[in-house]
Enzyme design. Structure first.
Site, PDB file in Angstrom:
ATOM      1  N   ASN A 284     -30.850 -21.440 -13.717  1.00 28.25           N
ATOM      2  CA  ASN A 284     -29.918 -19.861 -13.662  1.00 28.25           C
ATOM      3  C   ASN A 284     -29.956 -19.307 -11.942  1.00 28.25           C
ATOM      4  O   ASN A 284     -28.816 -19.285 -11.411  1.00 28.25           O
ATOM      5  CB  ASN A 284     -30.931 -19.175 -14.433  1.00 28.25           C
ATOM      6  CG  ASN A 284     -30.528 -19.076 -16.051  1.00 28.25           C
ATOM      7  OD1 ASN A 284     -29.879 -20.409 -16.001  1.00 28.25           O
ATOM      8  ND2 ASN A 284     -30.612 -17.991 -16.958  1.00 28.25           N
TER       9      ASN A 284
ATOM     10  N   THR B  48      12.192   3.191   9.274  1.00 29.64           N
ATOM     11  CA  THR B  48      11.045   3.798   8.024  1.00 29.64           C
ATOM     12  C   THR B  48      12.131   3.236   7.310  1.00 29.64           C
ATOM     13  O   THR B  48      14.085   3.751   7.203  1.00 29.64           O
ATOM     14  CB  THR B  48      10.921   5.152   8.469  1.00 29.64           C
ATOM     15  OG1 THR B  48      11.942   5.396   8.592  1.00 29.64           O
ATOM     16  CG2 THR B  48       9.526   5.795   9.408  1.00 29.64           C
ATOM     17  N   HIS B  49      11.974   3.262   6.086  1.00 24.08           N
ATOM     18  CA  HIS B  49      12.623   3.169   4.372  1.00 24.08           C
ATOM     19  C   HIS B  49      13.444   1.811   5.036  1.00 24.08           C
ATOM     20  O   HIS B  49      15.092   2.217   4.399  1.00 24.08           O
ATOM     21  CB  HIS B  49      13.363   4.190   4.692  1.00 24.08           C
ATOM     22  CG  HIS B  49      12.471   5.385   3.709  1.00 24.08           C
ATOM     23  ND1 HIS B  49      11.683   5.310   2.595  1.00 24.08           N
ATOM     24  CD2 HIS B  49      12.570   6.379   4.897  1.00 24.08           C
ATOM     25  CE1 HIS B  49      11.118   6.438   2.712  1.00 24.08           C
ATOM     26  NE2 HIS B  49      11.783   7.161   3.670  1.00 24.08           N
TER      27      HIS B  49
ATOM     28  N   SER C 124      18.799 -26.139   7.334  1.00 27.42           N
ATOM     29  CA  SER C 124      19.098 -26.242   5.927  1.00 27.42           C
ATOM     30  C   SER C 124      19.961 -27.770   6.054  1.00 27.42           C
ATOM     31  O   SER C 124      20.415 -28.141   6.891  1.00 27.42           O
ATOM     32  CB  SER C 124      20.036 -24.984   5.296  1.00 27.42           C
ATOM     33  OG  SER C 124      21.190 -25.291   4.749  1.00 27.42           O
TER      34      SER C 124
ATOM     35  N   ASN D  28      14.913 -20.878   8.909  1.00 27.23           N
ATOM     36  CA  ASN D  28      14.911 -20.448   7.992  1.00 27.23           C
ATOM     37  C   ASN D  28      13.056 -19.785   8.203  1.00 27.23           C
ATOM     38  O   ASN D  28      12.174 -21.029   8.816  1.00 27.23           O
ATOM     39  CB  ASN D  28      14.848 -20.782   6.413  1.00 27.23           C
ATOM     40  CG  ASN D  28      15.996 -21.224   5.833  1.00 27.23           C
ATOM     41  OD1 ASN D  28      17.162 -19.918   5.938  1.00 27.23           O
ATOM     42  ND2 ASN D  28      16.231 -23.011   5.723  1.00 27.23           N
TER      43      ASN D  28
END
Length: 334
Positions: free
Chosen positions: A108, A153-154, A273, A281
């Protein structure tokens, strides 16, 4: 002392300074009146203390040193775990020495000590990398004080700012993550040794000396707590989850900038690719982002593991123990 903790000489000064107290306690393990022949590794040699000759304790120390040089015994499904594998190996060599290994020692407190040693090592490595990342960000920001960028932002252009402004914001966030890691480390770095099964022992051992030899800050005061609690594992998982969230946010920004043509990575960090040669990528950022998410996912294993008492038979604790290295390894990759 850095070698004792599995760290190279290149560990950032911040960590080495923070653990100067540990280093001061990493010296020779000389004779000690309260010792009972348990061997400790002090970075130079493995030796036992309080070794009257001849004795089962000194035989145990010698045999343990010999066994460490041999390949680990092959797996035997009839043997429950590593403790009994070594116990049987010792018994085959010297039955008295095998019995001495159980003096003031249980699986233990031994298991919980190993879990904490492993978590301490990995957490310190994560801290090392985090401090290196913060220094890199600050160096980079210093060179980009006049580099104007568009803040979004957003997902829409919002205000002009500088790249240095953005980078130091990230560093500020990581500074808080670093503080949380150091606090978690201070609670990880406590010794369960001497708690034995849960009620301590009547043998006159010195738990403070054992903690000192293993570079722990001090023993855990309550022996029941020492072998049953898993809050420190939950805390490590939580801290790593928070840090992963910080890294994920930054990587999301980088992927967003790359998708807008605002960020171009070096050739070694992009992948082309097979049919669209014009593509670049940003696979490196995608992989790092995945590693950060994996860390958060592994942390969920710890956070949702149902609580129990010391007689969880340590199997539930083992689930948490196994998850902690996966969490910290994922952050390492990130």
């Amino acid at each position: 002392m850095c070698e004792l903790l599995g760290m190279s000489a290149n560990v950032p000064t911040d960590i080495r300074f923070s653990f100067a107290a540990l280093a001061r306690r990493g010296g020779e393990t000389g004779p000690h009146a309260d010792g009972w022949g348990i061997s400790f590794y002090d970075g130079r040699t493995c030796r036992s203390f309080h070794e009257p000759e001849p004795s089962a304790q000194s035989q145990l120390a010698r045999l343990l040193r010999d066994i460490r040089r041999e390949p680990f015994p092959p797996y035997d499904p009839r043997v429950e775990d590593v403790f009994f594998t070594i116990d049987q190996k010792l018994a085959g060599l010297n039955p008295d020495a095998a019995g001495a290994m159980r003096t003031a020692l249980s699986r233990n407190d031994l298991d919980m000590t190993i879990y904490r040693l492993s978590a301490r090592l990995r957490l310190m490595r994560a801290l090392s990398r985090l401090l290196t990342l913060r220094r890199t960000l600050l160096d980079f920001a210093e060179r980009e004080i006049d580099t104007v960028i568009v803040a979004y932002t957003h997902h829409q252009p919002a205000q002009p700012t500088t790249l240095a402004h953005y980078l130091t914001a990230v560093e500020n966030n990581l500074a808080r993550d670093t503080g949380r890691m150091f606090e978690a480390l201070s609670r990880v770095n406590l010794s369960p040794m001497g708690a034995v099964a849960l009620g301590g022992t009547s043998f006159p051992i010195d738990r403070y000396r054992t903690a000192e030899l293993l570079a722990f800050e001090r023993p855990i005061e309550n022996t029941y707590d020492a072998v049953s609690a898993s809050d420190w594992q939950v805390e490590v998982a939580s801290v790593i989850t928070i840090t992963s969230t910080t890294l994920s946010r930054v990587l999301h920004d980088m992927l967003f900038w790359a998708s807008r043509g605002l960020l171009s990575l070096e050739d070694g960090l992009v992948q082309g690719s097979s049919v669209m040669p014009q593509k670049r990528n940003p696979f490196s950022t995608m992989k790092i982002s995945a590693a950060a998410r994996m860390a958060a996912g592994a942390a969920a294993t710890v956070l949702t593991n149902p609580p129990g008492d010391v007689e969880r038979d340590h199997r539930q604790l083992e689930v948490e123990r196994d998850a902690i290295p996966r969490i910290l390894a994922a952050v390492d990759r990130a």
